[in-house]
Design an enzyme around this catalytic site. Structure first.
Site, PDB file in Angstrom:
ATOM      1  N   ASP A  10       0.866  -1.160   0.000  1.00 34.03           N
ATOM      2  CA  ASP A  10       0.000   0.000   0.000  1.00 34.03           C
ATOM      3  C   ASP A  10       0.913   1.224   0.000  1.00 34.03           C
ATOM      4  O   ASP A  10       2.110   1.120   0.280  1.00 34.03           O
ATOM      5  CB  ASP A  10      -0.892  -0.033   1.244  1.00 34.03           C
ATOM      6  CG  ASP A  10      -1.748   1.207   1.386  1.00 34.03           C
ATOM      7  OD1 ASP A  10      -2.412   1.591   0.414  1.00 34.03           O
ATOM      8  OD2 ASP A  10      -1.704   1.817   2.477  1.00 34.03           O
ATOM      9  N   ASP A  12      -0.111   5.163   1.006  1.00 33.08           N
ATOM     10  CA  ASP A  12      -0.323   6.104   2.115  1.00 33.08           C
ATOM     11  C   ASP A  12      -0.387   5.372   3.450  1.00 33.08           C
ATOM     12  O   ASP A  12      -1.182   4.441   3.628  1.00 33.08           O
ATOM     13  CB  ASP A  12      -1.624   6.882   1.904  1.00 33.08           C
ATOM     14  CG  ASP A  12      -1.588   7.734   0.646  1.00 33.08           C
ATOM     15  OD1 ASP A  12      -0.806   8.688   0.615  1.00 33.08           O
ATOM     16  OD2 ASP A  12      -2.338   7.423  -0.305  1.00 33.08           O
ATOM     17  N   ASP A 170      -1.313  -0.731   5.884  1.00 36.93           N
ATOM     18  CA  ASP A 170      -1.585  -0.173   7.213  1.00 36.93           C
ATOM     19  C   ASP A 170      -3.066  -0.126   7.545  1.00 36.93           C
ATOM     20  O   ASP A 170      -3.441   0.402   8.596  1.00 36.93           O
ATOM     21  CB  ASP A 170      -1.028   1.253   7.312  1.00 36.93           C
ATOM     22  CG  ASP A 170      -1.821   2.237   6.455  1.00 36.93           C
ATOM     23  OD1 ASP A 170      -2.362   3.222   6.991  1.00 36.93           O
ATOM     24  OD2 ASP A 170      -1.918   2.018   5.232  1.00 36.93           O
TER      25      ASP A 170
END
Length: 231
Positions: A10, A12, A170
């Site tokens: 991922d 961001d 995250d």
């Protein structure tokens, strides 16, 4: 257990801390459309499901509303012009990418709900676009994470089976996307989701920082080698 051949990150909250630039772009869009800016801690709670959802939540509009288009346009235009004003690498991320890039048998990819235009702008500004074999961004396929479609699209592009991929993220969206695609999942603390949210998503592994990723991948690779030598 098969040796992982693809590690998918991922963006961001996983590779980069982009809170500042996201907040700045959202508030620019709100002010440009006659709305009041929001505190940063409010805006970051809306991150994770793509730019349209982010803008709709910030503007207090249904995601299907046509009025979201104007907010989204201002957001994307501003972000494309300011991709790295405040953005920094997440702890251990840059070093881990460099280390993993040295492994010739491991492909690195990005799978993000961030729109294609801002994804490309950020990766170009960081100078790391060439490190990734493939990038799937928001809008490249019809669905977004947690739907498995973006990860399955990556698998098809690379010609690999999803169970040989590892998704590192995250947010619960990343973990659910991996599970539904049939890939392994690694959650990393310090991004947009809390530890409880990540634990509830039931990743295969939970890391404090990306600096711990090397040891996890090494154990998985070594375990596969040992199993393959058993007669």
């Amino acid at each position: 257990m098969l040796t992982p051949t693809v590690v998918v990150f991922d963006l961001d909250g996983t590779l980069i801390d982009s809170r500042g630039d996201i907040v700045a772009a959202v508030n620019h869009a709100l002010v440009a459309t006659g709305r009041a800016p929001l505190p940063g801690q409010v805006i970051v709670r809306y991150v994770g499901d793509g730019a349209r959802a982010l803008c709709a939540r910030a503007a207090r509009l249904p995601e299907t509303s046509e009025s979201v288009e104007d907010v989204l346009r201002h957001f994307l235009d501003y972000y494309a012009r300011h991709p790295l004003d405040f953005t920094r690498w997440m702890p251990g991320a840059q070093e881990m990418l460099e280390r993993l890039s040295d492994l010739g048998d491991l492909a690195l990819c990005v799978c993000t709900n961030k729109p294609r235009s801002t994804t490309d702008a950020v990766l170009a500004a960081l100078g790391v676009g060439a490190r990734f074999r493939a990038v799937v961004a928001g809008g490249d396929v019809a669905a977004k994470k947690p739907d498995p479609a973006p990860l399955l699209h990556l698998a098809a592009r690379l010609g690999v089976q999803p169970h040989k991929m590892v998704m590192v993220g995250d947010g619960p969206q990343d973990i659910e996307c991996a599970r539904r695609a049939g890939a392994r999942s690694i959650a990393v603390l310090g991004g947009f989701a809390s530890q409880d949210e990540l634990l509830d998503a039931r990743p295969d592994v939970l890391l404090r920082t990306l600096g711990e990723l090397w040891d996890v991948l090494r154990r998985w690779r070594d375990a596969t080698v040992r199993l393959s030598t058993v007669r």
